[in-house]
Scaffold this active site. Structure first.
Site, PDB file in Angstrom:
ATOM      1  CB  ILE A   1      16.071  11.613  -2.072  1.00 47.58           C
ATOM      2  CG1 ILE A   1      14.811  10.764  -1.862  1.00 47.58           C
ATOM      3  CG2 ILE A   1      15.940  12.422  -3.350  1.00 47.58           C
ATOM      4  CD1 ILE A   1      13.533  11.602  -1.703  1.00 47.58           C
TER       5      ILE A   1
ATOM      6  CB  SER B   1      15.512   4.921  -6.461  1.00 42.32           C
ATOM      7  OG  SER B   1      16.380   6.031  -6.366  1.00 42.32           O
TER       8      SER B   1
ATOM      9  CB  ALA C   1       4.132  11.221  -6.525  1.00 46.52           C
ATOM     10  CB  SER C   2       4.936   6.723  -3.373  1.00 48.90           C
ATOM     11  OG  SER C   2       5.054   7.088  -2.017  1.00 48.90           O
ATOM     12  NE  ARG C   3       6.702   9.849 -11.045  1.00 50.22           N
ATOM     13  CZ  ARG C   3       7.675   9.600 -11.907  1.00 50.22           C
ATOM     14  NH1 ARG C   3       8.910   9.682 -11.514  1.00 50.22           N
ATOM     15  NH2 ARG C   3       7.384   9.258 -13.165  1.00 50.22           N
TER      16      ARG C   3
ATOM     17  CB  THR D   1       9.446   1.297  -6.137  1.00 47.70           C
ATOM     18  OG1 THR D   1      10.488   1.539  -5.193  1.00 47.70           O
ATOM     19  CG2 THR D   1       9.278  -0.193  -6.339  1.00 47.70           C
TER      20      THR D   1
ATOM     21  CE  LYS E   1      -1.113  -2.616  -3.815  1.00 54.66           C
ATOM     22  NZ  LYS E   1      -2.138  -2.879  -2.802  1.00 54.66           N
TER      23      LYS E   1
ATOM     24  CD  GLU F   1       5.216  11.807  -1.514  1.00 52.43           C
ATOM     25  OE1 GLU F   1       4.464  12.461  -0.773  1.00 52.43           O
ATOM     26  OE2 GLU F   1       5.662  12.249  -2.585  1.00 52.43           O
TER      27      GLU F   1
END
Lengths: 151, 368, 455
Positions: free
Chosen positions: B46, B50, B87-89, B91, B290, B294
């Protein structure tokens, strides 16, 4: 009516009151100017009309008889990036990329008319362009590099 | 008319991955006959980058140059499931799926290389696109040659698959909220300082300077991490002082329908931003990464609101901190909080107990 | 390692700077129709009459989709997480928010579609509307939702998300000072530059290809499949390149209706939201109403926290119950507070349903609790850095829901900021670490709370 875009003359069937943005995108298949708001508020539809940045969502195409329209497709290619495109790529001035064509053309026009533009002039030239992803920091780094490169 | 400067700080944390887990991501990889690598992931990019990050992870896990990676997330026929980019997922969770797929493909590459070199796969490593015997670097075979051997000698398609799923952490006691396992994949941390300038005649708040420190575990691509922090800073600034869907909230009246009546941060709102990236690796993230995208807009609003207090001595606890709210707060400045026994009570006028029925279930008791 | 940690160029960088990156609106297919929606002009009403015949018969109009065309009208996007569905894809008997979609028209061009929308005949019986979450529990409050005015399906059918830890009454008893305040962060727009757009293309095979701007290809495909009652392989979602999302492109707001219009017309249908539609009709970040009372000692220990959260979910649930739960798990922020009494409600109002935006559930925690901690520092006359450092999470401290922190970086991030702005700190603060609490950092009230770190 006839429209000259990126040096090529097109015979256009759209009604003269049709916004230039939709003529470019729907009839001519030139999709780099984006429909970010269609209210003149975001700058994502920016094209150059005789070298001047204009909001293509607000201009009726019929008003541009005889004008030279430039979009991002007309300033460089992947094999031969324009200096402003190379600067944006090297300095990560783009995240989602949606606002990028507008910023590129505004910067390109700025460098043409004010080769030694300072930060205040840069801010003024880009103030009407919204970016939601970058926070503008790397856009400004790219623009300053492009301005510096042009000196 | 006077301009007042103030500073405020905040310290926050944020979980990586969907709350309570159970959010799978999957990836698969195939190696072309000339050794180039195709990565198929279901993660939407987005703007966060990524595509880039997952390609970097694939390249290093396999041991091949980044330029050899082709990344395809374009459709659901060829890409497997990724729960989503939120949800910052992207990475951590999705990146781990790509890492596992790459490790899986690497194993198969090494098996074929082992046959060609007549060396056990566990005694081989892949560096920069070459399979090399550990300790005997003159014994080697290029990954392109391995891929060609797979295709035309052994009749094998070299693939790898990977899936990342932390099991769902159920709430075992809804009365207390206790869970049976960690409801997150990792936690990220940040702290922020804000400096503002407030005009006590117009009420305008200008954010002049933001200092931001983020612990990102491991910056897979430091420039992209900076981009997230900078973008988040402006979004946090917007939440703090500019943006509001409902100018007369809770009323729905007079919503702005265009850019002139909704204030999104522009270039002229940009403060000076100092960014410090800390790397305290996560236990389970890819290369210790980590999630951070977000949380990037969470630390600024409280730091800015505190800075406003530091500047002019009033607390504005409704967002955005508009000139109107600043001026109204200045009018009431002398009042201060209410004291009752050992209680110091702020914001009576905003509370349920003032606005709602006295028997409301939502009444929040204060005072001695 | 060459790639990880390196400042490698963006994979899509050249495409972005040459204007070649393709977003949904840039996809060109022949015979495409444009869609426009009929949306509720009122906040809360029964629908007395809905007649689309005139609109459907207009020249250039190829489909008008209403609730009758939807095989499964109500599908909860988080049903898999135990959150039941409550929202119809298109309004059937009533509307609960201004801008709620009632019908979708597909026509040769946008102008024709819009004229057809305006030709749809619809009558409403207006009802009282609820806008203020604080008043949602008043005896005379209008009813905004068929479940009542707040979500009643948390675990064990509880209507409140609760966190209880330790002994809150004792904490308040032992406190030297109690500081309370009210915090109200606002609804804002995600506002990515690309508006929500879908292009649904019926394929000769009977499958449907949907070009989507979703942040979650399989999630959105699952939503469409559920509404259409199709297996997943009948759909192909194409996307993955999105012009910004920030949480506003998960709701799957355009894909299902575009697909239904494509099915009904037999032609590709594009539905591109205008920016005005994004501002007035799209789901926003939620407004929150948060009341906090912290019991503190005069030397700056936060002994206990009472907190009430009212989350403004708007007219339907969407992801709000999930957001309230996530909010509850993090309501102590970066600090270890051993005694907790948290109540969180997911409250319904007659406004556009709220949804995820960057930081979902926790942005409101960060704003309210961090501002509150700053206030506490001011009231106690304690340096705000020192107050935070003292209470900051350490290894082994436990979270609101009983999980031990394995590796918190609160201390290091705070010390970094103190350095960056040149803030002097006393030696004992300067040398603090994340190590498990001991000595002065392990007062009696924390002893019970220190759990074991487990990986």
């Amino acid at each position: 009516m006839k429209l000259t875009v990126n040096g090529v003359e097109h015979e256009v069937e759209s009604h003269g009151l049709q916004p230039l943005l939709s003529v470019l995108r729907e009839e001519l298949g030139i999709t780099s100017p984006k429909a970010g708001c269609q209210q003149g508020g975001c700058g994502a539809c920016t094209v150059l009309v005789d070298g001047e940045p204009r909001r293509s969502c607000l201009i009726p195409a019929g008003a541009l008889n005889g004008a030279a329209i430039t979009t991002v497709e007309g300033i460089g290619t992947p094999e031969h990036l324009a200096p402003v495109q190379a600067a944006f790529h090297e300095h990560y001035g783009s995240q989602c990329g949606f606002c990028t064509p507008g910023f590129l053309l505004a910067t390109h026009a700025l460098i043409e008319r004010s080769p030694g533009a300072d930060r205040a002039q840069i801010d003024e030239a880009l103030a009407g362009h919204a970016c939601r992803c970058t926070g503008y920091v790397k856009i400004l780094e790219a623009v300053e590099a492009a301005v510096g490169g042009a000196k | 008319m006077a301009l007042h400067t103030g500073r405020g700080i905040s310290a926050i944390e944020y979980p990586t991955g969907m709350n309570q887990n159970g959010d799978p991501s999957q990836a698969w990889i195939k190696i072309k006959p000339d050794g180039r690598v195709d990565v198929f992931s279901g993660t939407s990019d987005i703007g966060n980058g990524s595509k880039t990050i997952q390609s970097q992870i694939a390249a290093d896990t396999l041991g091949v140059p980044y330029e050899w990676i082709t990344y395809d997330n374009s459709n659901t026929d060829s890409s497997p499931l990724c729960t989503g980019t939120f949800a910052s997922r992207a990475t951590f969770v999705a990146g781990n799926a790509v890492l596992k797929a790459a490790a899986n493909a690497k194993q198969k590459l090494l098996e074929i290389a082992g046959k060609e070199l007549e060396i056990a796969p566990e005694d081989l490593e892949i560096i920069d696109g070459e399979v090399i015997a550990k300790g005997s670097p003159q014994k080697k075979i290029s990954v392109p040659d391995v891929a060609a051997a797979a295709t035309w000698t052994y009749g094998e398609l070299i693939t790898g698959t990977g899936a990342q799923l932390n099991p769902y952490a159920a709430i075992v006691d809804p009365e207390t909220g206790r869970v049976d396992s960690p409801p997150h994949a990792a936690i990220s941390y940040a702290a922020c300082a804000a400096e503002v300038e407030v005009d006590d005649e117009t009420g305008e708040v200008r954010v002049e300077h933001l200092w931001q420190c983020f612990d990102v575990g491991r910056a897979i691509n430091p420039t992209l991490v900076e981009g997230q922090i900078q973008g988040g800073a402006l979004m946090g600034l917007g939440l703090a002082v500019l943006e509001e869907c409902y100018p007369y909230y809770p009323s729905v009246e007079h919503r702005g329908g265009e850019f002139g009546s909704y204030f999104v941060p522009g270039i002229k709102d940009l403060p000076k931003i100092d960014t410090i990236i800390l790397e305290n690796p996560s236990a389970d993230g890819p290369y210790g990464a980590k999630g951070i995208s977000e949380m990037a807009n969470n630390p600024q609003p409280p730091a800015i609101a505190t800075a406003v207090f530091d500047a002019i001595g009033v607390w504005v606890t409704e967002l955005p901190i508009t000139p109107e709210r600043v001026l109204r707060a200045l009018e009431r400045k002398e009042q201060g909080p209410r004291r009752e026994g050992k209680w110091t009570i702020f914001d009576d006028d905003l509370s349920v107990r003032t606005v709602a029925h006295e028997k409301s279930r939502f009444r929040f008791p204060v005072g001695a | 390692m060459k790639a990880v940690g390196a400042r490698l160029p963006r994979y899509d960088g050249v495409a972005h700077v040459t204007g070649r990156t393709q977003y949904v609106d840039d996809v060109r297919v022949p015979n495409m129709l444009w869609a426009k929606a009929l949306r509720s002009p009122v906040d809360h009403a029964a629908i007395k009459k809905l007649d689309v015949k005139k609109a459907a018969a207009m020249k250039g109009v190829h489909a008008v989709v209403t609730w009758e065309d939807v095989p499964r009208l109500v599908y909860g996007h988080l049903e898999a997480l135990g959150i039941p569905g409550d929202e119809p894809l298109l309004a059937k008997d009533e509307v609960r928010y201004k801008a709620q979609p009632i019908a979708l028209v597909a026509a040769e061009d946008e102008e024709t579609a819009q004229l057809a929308v305006e030709a749809i005949q619809i009558d409403f019986d207006e009802r009282p509307a609820l806008f203020d979450v604080r008043k949602a529990a008043d005896p005379d409050a209008p009813q905004a939702h068929h479940w009542g005015n707040w979500y009643p399906h948390f675990e064990a059918e509880m209507d409140v998300r609760q966190i209880r830890k330790g002994d809150i009454d004792r904490a308040f008893d032992q406190a030297d000072t109690i500081v309370s305040g009210v915090y109200r962060p606002a609804a804002i727009e995600q506002l990515p530059l690309e508006t929500q757009t879908a292009l649904a293309v019926p394929e000769p095979s009977g499958r449907m290809t949907i070009y989507s701007c979703t942040q979650a290809l399989y999630f959105s495909m699952g939503v469409v499949a559920a509404h259409l009652e199709w297996p997943l392989n009948k759909l192909k979602f194409v996307g993955g390149t999105v012009g910004g999302g920030f949480g506003g492109k998960v709701d799957t707001a355009t894909e299902t209706l575009s697909a239904l219009a494509a099915l009904k017309s037999g032609r590709p249908v594009k539905w591109r939201w205008t920016r005005e539609e994004e501002f007035l009709c799209s789901s926003t970040r939620a407004p929150w109403h948060i009341e906090i009372a912290d019991a503190v000692t005069k030397d700056g220990w936060i002994l206990g926290r009472r907190m009430l959260t009212l989350h403004d979910s708007g007219a339907y649930s969407r992801f709000s119950p999930y957001g309230v739960t996530k909010h509850s798990f993090h309501h102590t922020g970066a600090y270890t507070i051993p005694n907790l009494h948290f109540d969180g409600y997911c409250v319904y109002t007659n406004r556009v349903p709220t949804t995820a935006m960057r930081g979902f559930g926790v942005t409101s925690v960060s704003f309210s609790t961090e501002l509150h901690v700053s206030r506490i520092a001011e009231v106690l006359g304690i340096d705000p850095f020192e107050l935070r450092l003292k209470n900051a999470n350490r290894i082994g401290d436990t979270s609101p829901n009983g999980i031990a922190y394995s590796d918190p970086s609160t201390v290091s991030t705070i010390l970094s900021i103190a350095d960056a702005i040149g803030h002097e700190l006393p030696a004992d603060s300067r040398t603090m670490t994340r190590d498990p609490r001991a000595g002065e950092l392990l007062p009696k009230h924390l002893v019970e709370q220190v759990g074991k770190v487990d990986h």
